[in-house]
Design a protein around this motif. Structure first.
Motif, PDB file in Angstrom:
ATOM      1  N   GLU A   1       0.844  -1.209   0.000  1.00  0.00           N
ATOM      2  CA  GLU A   1       0.000   0.000   0.000  1.00  0.00           C
ATOM      3  C   GLU A   1       0.870   1.246   0.000  1.00  0.00           C
ATOM      4  O   GLU A   1       0.587   2.238  -0.683  1.00  0.00           O
ATOM      5  N   THR A   2       1.941   1.196   0.803  1.00  0.00           N
ATOM      6  CA  THR A   2       2.838   2.344   0.906  1.00  0.00           C
ATOM      7  C   THR A   2       3.524   2.620  -0.430  1.00  0.00           C
ATOM      8  O   THR A   2       3.580   3.759  -0.894  1.00  0.00           O
TER       9      THR A   2
ATOM     10  N   LEU B   1       1.342   4.154  -3.202  1.00  0.00           N
ATOM     11  CA  LEU B   1       1.061   5.585  -3.134  1.00  0.00           C
ATOM     12  C   LEU B   1       1.974   6.377  -4.065  1.00  0.00           C
ATOM     13  O   LEU B   1       1.637   7.487  -4.483  1.00  0.00           O
ATOM     14  N   GLY B   2       3.121   5.805  -4.380  1.00  0.00           N
ATOM     15  CA  GLY B   2       4.035   6.467  -5.301  1.00  0.00           C
ATOM     16  C   GLY B   2       3.430   6.678  -6.688  1.00  0.00           C
ATOM     17  O   GLY B   2       3.887   7.510  -7.454  1.00  0.00           O
TER      18      GLY B   2
ATOM     19  N   TYR C   1       0.480   7.812  -7.197  1.00  0.00           N
ATOM     20  CA  TYR C   1      -0.589   8.813  -7.079  1.00  0.00           C
ATOM     21  C   TYR C   1      -0.559   9.823  -8.216  1.00  0.00           C
ATOM     22  O   TYR C   1      -1.564  10.086  -8.872  1.00  0.00           O
TER      23      TYR C   1
ATOM     24  N   PHE D   1       1.022  10.046   5.776  1.00  0.00           N
ATOM     25  CA  PHE D   1       2.470   9.863   5.870  1.00  0.00           C
ATOM     26  C   PHE D   1       3.175  11.193   6.121  1.00  0.00           C
ATOM     27  O   PHE D   1       4.387  11.287   6.026  1.00  0.00           O
TER      28      PHE D   1
ATOM     29  N   LEU E   1       4.586  13.349  -3.083  1.00  0.00           N
ATOM     30  CA  LEU E   1       3.904  12.332  -3.879  1.00  0.00           C
ATOM     31  C   LEU E   1       2.983  12.964  -4.922  1.00  0.00           C
ATOM     32  O   LEU E   1       2.442  12.278  -5.765  1.00  0.00           O
TER      33      LEU E   1
END
Lengths: 498, 353
Positions: A100-101, A104-105, A107, B239, B247
């Protein structure tokens, strides 16, 4: 740098947090595919600079051009497609899984209201997870990972953005040695193969020197120097910016400089300073070897069987072997010999000779502020004229001149080399004066085929910068070596005749 | 660890998550309508609601008294409780993600108190803005809620730039106490009967009728829709704001949108039901524990679970010491405060351990 290659350009950049600007008048360029390091003491503005490039902090004056367009013209999403950041600290309030982390890249690359996850996204996420080695625990919550693993997860997240520029704030901070190397190898490889531009803050000058194409040294918000590592990592520069003494060396395998710290802690000075000096009384003579056990490790430059090259050694052994000694693996034989005699091979310089050790000759020469101990065992059984050595077949026979030179003083590297030169010159003169002939060519010999030399110094006391033939040290060494060698040759010849 | 195993198994199966949450909601709705001084059988409920939704399909006779109880009293009450619960839960989930703070909810942040000030002002000074009429109450509540959250966050940032969890909560408590005092002062000045007002302050969904649902629904749909479309952004922002910006999230804009949507939901909920605490704390926390922290699922699941939870809480509130009706906020606080304490203790041990 060619105009086309320019990936990032900072022009007269001034700014920082509100109030006094932290950065003052910063200008530099980074080319595509460069690995660019930012160095500087704490508070010199490294992180501030990185935050301005990543668009977190406003620019007060000057401009930043990314791929030739001003930073302000990029929307947050467009910028995220170009620039990814790996910061030093990442907060994680909730336990997202690794995947999941990393996901996010993606996005910035997803569009539309529903931001659908397409096959390409999945492929990229899988690829970067594999590259950073986090794929094996993709389902684990990140809160359960170690600092190093977490750092790699966030690196994977940054890579999933598929950036052209990667900004890193001390990327190796939480990583252990092997992952530091792996991460930097990986980054270096990407800069070369994929043209990724990497701009990274380093605390470790030596890592920066090993991997960066260019280094920017920040000092109190201004650029001190922006050049290749060889020009940036100089003793004076580091002293000027970091305010600490360092010594510069070269990396043994790579043509880059490495800086070593000089500890401020010193051995408490003993009442009798000379007690740590090397003295003839420390020599031990036995039938099988001559040894010298120094009270402290000595800086050495030598060509022994063990402990050769430059280093620090505390024990010095000249071993007698039989004239007919023949051993293919003489090195491990020597190591066994040392161990059997309770010498620690890791701190020992060891030599071999077939010369009868009673023929040893030594001199202790004291001069103003320093002293020299010369120990020579000479045998000229297989003397060679070096100028005509082509006529010889090489064989490792121990008929040898072994020269030890101990200096109670502090030698520079130049002095070490000059000591070896002068000792050799003195030896050649002995050959001539003693009319030692090369039996093959019939000319005067210059030495034997297996001569060894050791120069060792305490690195304490008088600083001796040079050891050329006109300097006091040079004179002492040449005198000592000449006299000892001559005496030892004579002794050995006498024994041979009788 | 069995819990981890279950969590891993469950996060994979989001379909099961939604199915279970929907089942829970339906069961609580039926229970909420069925149970009371007059008990209505579940089949009659389905019959009554079915024939009211689709009059042309009407088959057979039904009990007129049951129909009145269901349609005029219990159904609107259950729906309102459900909507308020959903609003508070999703607002709480959003605040928690935005502030990276598992203790944040409209109540602990002081947003509910801010909204109450707006509501009390409107109710007791009989304020009515022309043209919008009955929407004055929720609008003023929303407005006060938004002002409050902005001040609370600005204040917390001033004290502690890193905005630690405890700092934010402490700031929320300070503002809650202050605004609570302001409300008491207003009440004292108007001289209304105290018991009724305290009952309102502790929250209630009784005797509100369909009108309140009509007032509340547009706010709920708007706020929930905005938040649901910001799930990805909330994931990124949990985060840290800088990380989110890196991001590609336009943090300044998204943060405002989320805070506004959260205020709309809280403000409107408080306007129709008073301050009901801890729903926004307990529900997202439990949902996250079971289904994982991904906001794209956390937000919708919180809506379903939150509404079911408040319907259940309301049912308990009105039946536990029947015929006396407890304020619903008492029930949620009885459950929520211990959960709050547990989360706080867990955080402490995590940090020291």
């Amino acid at each position: 740098m060619k105009e086309v290659d320019k990936m990032l350009e900072c022009k007269r950049l001034t700014g920082g947090y509100s109030g006094d600007p932290i950065l003052k008048d910063i200008s530099f360029q980074v080319g595509e595919g460069e690995l660019f390091g930012i160095l500087g003491p704490n508070g010199s503005g490294k992180t501030t600079l990185l935050k301005m490039i990543s668009g977190i902090l406003p620019i007060k004056e000057g401009s930043i051009l990314l791929n030739k367009s001003p930073l302000s013209q990029y929307s947050t999403k467009e910028l995220a497609k170009m620039v990814a950041v790996l910061s030093q600290h990442s907060s994680q309030a909730f336990s997202y899984t690794v995947k999941e982390t990393v996901s996010l890249g993606r996005y910035a690359h997803q569009n539309g209201w529903f931001q659908s996850w397409i096959e390409e996204d999945e492929e990229i996420v899988q690829r970067v997870m594999f590259q950073t080695g986090v794929a094996s625990f993709e389902k684990k919550p990140i809160q359960e990972l170690s600092g190093g693993e977490r750092q790699r997860v966030f690196l994977a997240q940054a890579l999933a953005q598929e950036p052209a520029v990667l900004l890193l704030d001390e990327p190796t901070n939480h990583l252990d040695l092997s992952y530091q190397k792996e991460l930097l190898d990986l980054l270096k490889q990407w800069t070369k193969e994929k043209g990724l531009t990497v701009i990274s803050i380093f605390h470790d000058l030596n890592l920066a020197s090993l991997y960066c194409d260019r280094l920017l040294l920040l000092d109190n918000g201004s650029i001190n120097i922006n050049e290749v590592p060889n020009d940036v990592l100089r003793k004076e520069k580091i002293k000027e910016v970091f305010g600490t003494d360092v010594e510069r060396q070269y990396h043994p395998k790579e043509p880059v400089p490495q800086m070593v710290l000089l500890p401020g802690w010193k051995m408490p000075v003993t009442t009798e300073v000379h007690s740590i000096d090397i003295h003839p009384s420390m020599l031990q003579f036995t039938k099988s070897h001559i040894a010298l056990q120094a009270p402290l490790p000595l800086r050495t430059m030598s060509s022994g069987v063990v402990g050769a090259g430059t280093g620090w050694h505390q024990t010095f052994v000249n071993r007698h072997v039989d004239k007919d000694y023949h051993c293919d693996d003489f090195r491990s034989d020597m190591l066994d010999f040392l161990k059997n005699h309770q010498f620690d091979p890791s701190t020992t310089v060891g030599m071999m000779t077939a010369v009868i050790l009673e023929d040893v000759s030594y001199r202790f020469i004291e001069d103003d502020g320093y002293s020299v101990l010369v120990v020579v065992t000479a045998g000229v059984g297989n003397a060679v004229d070096a100028s005509m050595s082509d006529s010889h077949k090489f064989e490792l026979v121990p008929g040898t001149i072994n020269t030890w030179i101990f200096v109670n003083g502090e030698l520079t590297e130049e002095a070490f080399i000059q000591s070896i030169m002068i000792a050799t010159e003195a030896k050649v003169k002995v050959m001539e004066h003693e009319q030692v002939m090369d039996p093959v060519t019939g000319t005067v010999a210059t030495g034997t085929s297996t001569d060894s030399i050791l120069v060792a110094s305490t690195q304490k006391g008088e600083k001796l910068e040079f050891a050329g033939s006109i300097t006091p040290l040079g004179k002492s060494i040449s005198k000592g070596v000449y006299e000892c060698t001559r005496e030892s040759v004579q002794k050995s010849r006498k024994r041979f005749k009788s | 660890m069995p819990r981890q195993f279950i969590q891993k198994f469950l996060t994979k199966n989001k379909f099961i998550a939604y199915a279970l949450a929907v089942c829970f909601l339906i069961v609580t709705i039926l229970l909420g309508i069925s149970i009371g001084t007059v008990s209505v059988p579940v089949l009659s409920i389905i019959h009554i609601i079915g024939s009211n939704l689709f009059p042309f399909l009407s088959i057979g006779e039904m009990d007129a008294m049951h129909e009145t109880i269901v349609i005029s009293i219990r159904l609107p009450r259950v729906i309102l409780a459900g909507l308020v619960g959903a609003a508070l839960a999703i607002a709480g989930a959003a605040f928690q993600g935005l502030l990276r703070n598992p203790l944040a909810d409209p109540y602990t942040l002081g947003v509910s108190s801010g909204a109450s000030v707006g509501a009390v002002m409107t109710l007791f000074f009989h304020i009515s803005i022309p043209f919008i009429g009955s929407f004055t109450l929720p609008l003023l509540s929303v407005f006060c809620a938004f002002i409050t959250i902005m001040i609370v966050l600005a204040f917390a940032r001033k004290i502690d730039r890193s905005m630690r969890v405890e700092t934010i909560i402490l700031t929320g408590i300070i503002f809650s106490s202050f605004l609570g005092a302001v409300i008491s002062l207003m009440i004292a000045l108007t001289g209304e009967e105290l018991r009724q007002i305290i009952g309102w302050l502790l929250g209630s969904v009784s005797m509100r009728g369909w009108d309140y649902i009509k007032i509340f629904l547009p706010f709920f749909v708007l706020g929930a829709a905005i938040l649901a479309f910001n799930g990805k952004e909330l994931n990124a922002m949990s985060f840290g704001e800088e990380r989110a910006q890196h991001l590609g999230v336009n943090v300044a804009k998204r943060k405002m949108i989320v805070l506004l949507a959260g205020s709309i939901l809280t403000g409107a909920a408080v306007a129709v039901s008073g301050t009901i605490g801890f729903v926004g704390l307990v529900i997202p926390h439990l949902t996250r524990l079971i289904w994982g922290p991904d906001h794209t699922h956390l937000l919708p699941l919180s809506i379903l679970t939150g509404s079911g939870f408040l319907i259940l809480a309301d049912l308990v509130a009105r039946t536990i010491i029947s015929p006396v009706e407890l304020p619903i906020g008492v029930i949620t606080a009885l459950i929520g405060a211990p959960v709050f304490a547990v989360i706080l203790m867990k955080r402490r041990s995590e940090r020291s351990g």
